[in-house]
Scaffold this motif. Structure first.
Motif, PDB file in Angstrom:
ATOM      1  N   GLY A  74      17.939  26.160 104.191  1.00  0.00           N
ATOM      2  CA  GLY A  74      17.050  26.353 102.929  1.00  0.00           C
ATOM      3  C   GLY A  74      16.170  25.165 102.882  1.00  0.00           C
ATOM      4  N   ILE A  75      16.308  23.801 103.596  1.00  0.00           N
ATOM      5  CA  ILE A  75      15.306  23.041 103.565  1.00  0.00           C
ATOM      6  C   ILE A  75      13.971  23.602 104.275  1.00  0.00           C
ATOM      7  CG2 ILE A  75      16.917  21.179 103.466  1.00  0.00           C
ATOM      8  CD1 ILE A  75      16.249  20.584 106.494  1.00  0.00           C
ATOM      9  N   VAL A  76      14.214  24.267 105.115  1.00  0.00           N
ATOM     10  CA  VAL A  76      12.866  25.049 105.622  1.00  0.00           C
ATOM     11  C   VAL A  76      12.277  26.192 104.830  1.00  0.00           C
ATOM     12  CG1 VAL A  76      11.966  26.061 107.565  1.00  0.00           C
ATOM     13  CG2 VAL A  76      13.600  24.273 107.966  1.00  0.00           C
ATOM     14  N   ARG A  77      13.271  26.751 104.145  1.00  0.00           N
ATOM     15  CA  ARG A  77      12.810  27.900 103.351  1.00  0.00           C
ATOM     16  C   ARG A  77      12.532  27.781 101.638  1.00  0.00           C
ATOM     17  NH1 ARG A  77      17.730  31.814 105.207  1.00  0.00           N
ATOM     18  NH2 ARG A  77      16.434  33.439 104.330  1.00  0.00           N
ATOM     19  N   GLY A 320      16.502  29.504 109.636  1.00  0.00           N
ATOM     20  CA  GLY A 320      15.971  29.285 108.628  1.00  0.00           C
ATOM     21  C   GLY A 320      14.367  29.425 108.825  1.00  0.00           C
ATOM     22  N   TRP A 321      14.109  28.583 109.855  1.00  0.00           N
ATOM     23  CA  TRP A 321      12.695  28.711 110.315  1.00  0.00           C
ATOM     24  C   TRP A 321      12.181  30.191 110.744  1.00  0.00           C
ATOM     25  CZ3 TRP A 321      10.426  25.149 114.864  1.00  0.00           C
ATOM     26  CH2 TRP A 321       9.079  25.314 114.840  1.00  0.00           C
ATOM     27  N   THR A 322      13.192  30.771 111.724  1.00  0.00           N
ATOM     28  CA  THR A 322      12.685  31.758 111.843  1.00  0.00           C
ATOM     29  C   THR A 322      12.575  33.068 110.872  1.00  0.00           C
ATOM     30  OG1 THR A 322      14.013  31.669 114.132  1.00  0.00           O
ATOM     31  CG2 THR A 322      13.638  34.082 113.306  1.00  0.00           C
ATOM     32  N   ARG A 323      13.222  32.891 109.719  1.00  0.00           N
ATOM     33  CA  ARG A 323      13.421  33.892 108.645  1.00  0.00           C
ATOM     34  C   ARG A 323      12.048  33.502 107.884  1.00  0.00           C
ATOM     35  NH1 ARG A 323      17.457  37.510 108.445  1.00  0.00           N
ATOM     36  NH2 ARG A 323      18.309  37.635 110.547  1.00  0.00           N
ATOM     37  N   SER A 324      11.476  32.474 108.170  1.00  0.00           N
ATOM     38  CA  SER A 324      10.051  32.228 107.351  1.00  0.00           C
ATOM     39  C   SER A 324       8.847  32.983 107.885  1.00  0.00           C
ATOM     40  CB  SER A 324       9.806  30.778 107.312  1.00  0.00           C
ATOM     41  OG  SER A 324       9.457  30.251 108.647  1.00  0.00           O
ATOM     42  N   GLY A 325       9.036  33.477 109.335  1.00  0.00           N
ATOM     43  CA  GLY A 325       8.195  34.215 109.820  1.00  0.00           C
ATOM     44  C   GLY A 325       7.072  33.473 110.871  1.00  0.00           C
ATOM     45  N   THR A 326       7.342  32.138 110.803  1.00  0.00           N
ATOM     46  CA  THR A 326       6.680  31.520 111.767  1.00  0.00           C
ATOM     47  C   THR A 326       7.489  30.764 113.138  1.00  0.00           C
ATOM     48  OG1 THR A 326       7.254  29.654 110.359  1.00  0.00           O
ATOM     49  CG2 THR A 326       5.294  30.662 109.807  1.00  0.00           C
ATOM     50  N   PHE A 328      10.117  32.228 116.528  1.00  0.00           N
ATOM     51  CA  PHE A 328      10.260  33.300 117.421  1.00  0.00           C
ATOM     52  C   PHE A 328      11.759  34.145 116.850  1.00  0.00           C
ATOM     53  CE2 PHE A 328       8.954  30.199 120.311  1.00  0.00           C
ATOM     54  CZ  PHE A 328       7.646  30.897 121.015  1.00  0.00           C
ATOM     55  N   LYS A 329      11.586  35.596 116.742  1.00  0.00           N
ATOM     56  CA  LYS A 329      12.424  36.386 115.876  1.00  0.00           C
ATOM     57  C   LYS A 329      13.739  36.315 116.534  1.00  0.00           C
ATOM     58  CE  LYS A 329       8.980  39.524 114.000  1.00  0.00           C
ATOM     59  NZ  LYS A 329       8.498  41.030 114.027  1.00  0.00           N
ATOM     60  N   ILE A 330      13.870  36.147 117.671  1.00  0.00           N
ATOM     61  CA  ILE A 330      15.348  36.327 118.454  1.00  0.00           C
ATOM     62  C   ILE A 330      16.170  35.129 117.948  1.00  0.00           C
ATOM     63  CG2 ILE A 330      14.779  34.512 120.217  1.00  0.00           C
ATOM     64  CD1 ILE A 330      16.470  36.203 121.977  1.00  0.00           C
ATOM     65  N   PHE A 331      15.548  34.025 117.450  1.00  0.00           N
ATOM     66  CA  PHE A 331      16.531  32.946 116.756  1.00  0.00           C
ATOM     67  C   PHE A 331      16.907  33.373 115.435  1.00  0.00           C
ATOM     68  CE2 PHE A 331      13.747  30.878 119.922  1.00  0.00           C
ATOM     69  CZ  PHE A 331      14.914  30.470 121.008  1.00  0.00           C
ATOM     70  N   GLY A 332      16.514  34.421 114.841  1.00  0.00           N
ATOM     71  CA  GLY A 332      16.955  34.610 113.631  1.00  0.00           C
ATOM     72  C   GLY A 332      18.062  35.716 113.485  1.00  0.00           C
ATOM     73  N   LYS A 333      18.731  36.262 114.883  1.00  0.00           N
ATOM     74  CA  LYS A 333      19.843  37.139 114.831  1.00  0.00           C
ATOM     75  C   LYS A 333      21.359  36.410 114.533  1.00  0.00           C
ATOM     76  CE  LYS A 333      17.311  40.065 117.858  1.00  0.00           C
ATOM     77  NZ  LYS A 333      17.642  40.788 119.495  1.00  0.00           N
ATOM     78  N   PRO A 343      21.820  32.976 118.907  1.00  0.00           N
ATOM     79  CA  PRO A 343      20.868  32.431 119.700  1.00  0.00           C
ATOM     80  C   PRO A 343      20.168  31.106 118.973  1.00  0.00           C
ATOM     81  CG  PRO A 343      20.600  34.920 119.204  1.00  0.00           C
ATOM     82  CD  PRO A 343      21.800  34.375 118.474  1.00  0.00           C
ATOM     83  N   ALA A 344      20.066  30.776 117.907  1.00  0.00           N
ATOM     84  CA  ALA A 344      19.795  29.525 117.289  1.00  0.00           C
ATOM     85  C   ALA A 344      20.733  28.445 117.785  1.00  0.00           C
ATOM     86  CB  ALA A 344      19.841  29.657 115.788  1.00  0.00           C
TER      87      ALA A 344
END
Length: 535
Positions: A74-77, A320-326, A328-333, A343-344
């Motif tokens: 959350g702190i990133v999002r 959280g950083w991945t889900r913000s869109g900025t 690499f997507k693989i780390f949002g799995k 992966p994260a």
């Protein structure tokens, strides 16, 4: 292995409190006592009180955010929801550096204390640098944290509860025994505040005080995995800060008062070199062999427990950083069976190992990491203020009634703590954030613009460019490692003014309408999720 799993709602209020308290009670209590005393003398007690008050204010802000928007990382999002992906990208970079290196700091601390039993873990003649064997031990600890976090969040939580109970018992026993050996002369032999208020301030940022307190983020980052997060997250945040503040103040009081008075002949500045492992060394000086054994045992367990928590936190921040869109997507799995962002977790393992390589000891890392952590905390009040304006209908189970006072005040104090870190730290830490901002502009054709236009992202971010740049300038001109052209207290008054300008500028230039993500990986709940009317 599927990457479309959901987070599991397994964490109770007790789990969350233990996570927060466990994060706050790591290596901080084991090393900070002598550093604070050498920088501030007996007045170092005030360092813990001031920092505890500051973290409590930030905790109240996070209680509103965490209760209203329980999201992993959350702190990133939160900045993404309030200001757009660019700010989230900057916070993701700072948070990844801060929290992955925290794991390294904790294993460094555990190994340094363990070397009092096993000297081969230290390089001969060094002041805490690991030998090859010492580094291998650190590597094994990090790998253990990885495995505890890899299988399930419940495995992580239960192991953390067991470790945290031990971490609580030993400091409390240490406080009791040392207070029985209290010497009132220690509090006035060289004056109560021999280094003035600047010593108290420096101890907060570079003496390990603020580092010891920074356990709020781990609670927020696992909000998606908490039962009834709208209620449990705010309570856990506040309880963790209050309990930690009480114990830390008493520990500092006990340490200062129990030092054999004859060992203070050279003044408080010499305490740091005499007590490299503060509570173990003072137990030895008092002839308390049994307490020495307990402290060293806990000194291996406490940092290990905190390292375990921070390992979990780092992986959720990456997610959280991945889900913000900025990122690499693989780390949002998320693994479907375990509900773990594996992966994260692997990236957290690699980074944690990396940070053990270039830094020799706990002391070498503490100032930089402390400032990086405060930097990630500081933006919460601005996000909360902006969300009050651009998401007025957001359900807030914990509504901070005094936000108009707590928001700007907490941001001012956080900004001062960043400034107290000094020019050498701020020049590259804040400078690197400005470089990352420029890189984002350079790759504008690749950044996410589906929900927030690039122009709007820039408009909502100019305030942070001003904020970072202004603090760098004052750090260069000021009294904390700078040229001292700007004398005290004018340097700190300038920081307060900069913070106020940035707070209201940042709050009022957030997105016209907050943009939230209804992340399917995070909506498996036992109670209804908040309804976001501002989309």
């Amino acid at each position: 292995m599927s990457g479309h799993g959901k987070f599991k709602k397994n964490l109770s209020l007790g789990d969350l409190v233990f996570i927060g308290f466990g994060a706050m009670f790591g290596s901080g209590w084991l090393f900070a006592g002598s550093r604070v005393a050498s920088m501030a003398g007996p007045a170092g007690i005030y360092s813990w009180i001031i920092a505890g008050f500051a973290i409590l204010l930030l905790g109240l802000v996070y209680a509103e955010l965490g209760g209203a928007i329980p999201r992993a990382g959350g702190i990133v999002r939160y900045p993404v929801y309030s200001h757009g992906p660019l700010i989230g990208y900057l916070m993701g970079f700072a948070s990844l550096i801060a929290y992955s290196s925290l794991v390294a700091i904790e294993v460094e601390a555990a190994r340094q204390y363990a070397s009092s039993w096993w000297p081969a873990l230290d390089q001969p003649g060094s002041s805490g640098s690991p030998s090859l064997l010492g580094w291998v031990v650190q590597f094994i600890l990090i790998l253990t944290f990885f495995l505890l976090n890899y299988w399930s969040v419940k495995t992580f939580a239960k192991s953390n509860i067991f470790i945290t109970i031990i971490k609580f018992v030993v400091p409390v026993l240490t406080i009791i025994i040392l207070l029985l050996n209290l010497k009132s002369a220690n509090f006035h032999i060289h004056g109560f505040s021999p280094f003035g208020f600047s010593g108290i301030e420096s101890a907060i940022s570079t003496g390990g005080v603020i580092f010891a307190y920074l356990g709020l983020h781990p609670i927020v980052t696992v909000a998606s995995e908490a039962k009834n997060p709208q209620r449990t997250v705010p309570i856990a945040l506040i309880l963790s800060v209050v309990l930690s503040a009480i114990v830390y103040v008493l520990l500092q009081l006990a340490f200062i008062g129990s030092i054999p008075t004859n060992m203070l002949a050279g003044g408080w500045a010499t305490v740091g070199s005499q007590f490299l492992l503060p509570y173990k060394d003072i137990a030895v000086a008092l002839g308390l062999g049994w307490l020495t054994i307990m402290i060293v045992t806990d000194a291996v367990i406490s940092p290990s427990g905190a390292g375990n928590v921070y390992f979990n936190t780092t992986s959720r921040l990456v997610f959280g950083w991945t889900r913000s869109g900025t990122f690499f997507k693989i780390f949002g799995k998320v693994d479907e069976k375990s509900g773990i962002p594996r992966p994260a977790l692997w990236l957290s393992l690699i980074l944690s190992i990396f940070w053990t390589l270039p830094f020799p000891s706990w002391d070498a890392m503490i100032a930089v990491v402390s400032n990086a952590l405060v930097l990630t905390y500081a933006l919460a009040p601005v996000s909360a203020y902006a969300l009050r304006l651009n998401a007025p209908d957001l359900q807030r189970p914990f509504y901070l009634k005094g936000m108009s006072v707590v928001g700007p005040l907490s941001f001012i104090i956080a900004s001062l703590m960043v400034y107290w870190g000094g020019w050498s730290v701020n020049s590259w830490l804040l400078g690197s954030q400005l470089v990352m901002f420029v890189i984002y502009l350079f790759f504008k054709n690749s950044v996410p613009t589906k929900t927030v236009s690039f122009a709007q992202q820039i408009k909502s971010s100019w305030w942070i460019v001003f904020y970072y740049s202004a603090i760098i300038v004052i750090s260069y001109l000021g009294t904390f490692g700078g040229t001292k052209i700007l004398k005290s207290p004018w340097d700190q008054i300038a920081i307060a003014i900069i913070a106020l300008i940035s707070y209201y500028w940042g709050g009022r230039t957030g997105l016209p309408k907050a943009v939230f993500d209804d992340d399917e990986d995070e909506v498996e709940v036992e109670t209804a999720e908040p309804t976001y009317n501002a989309r």
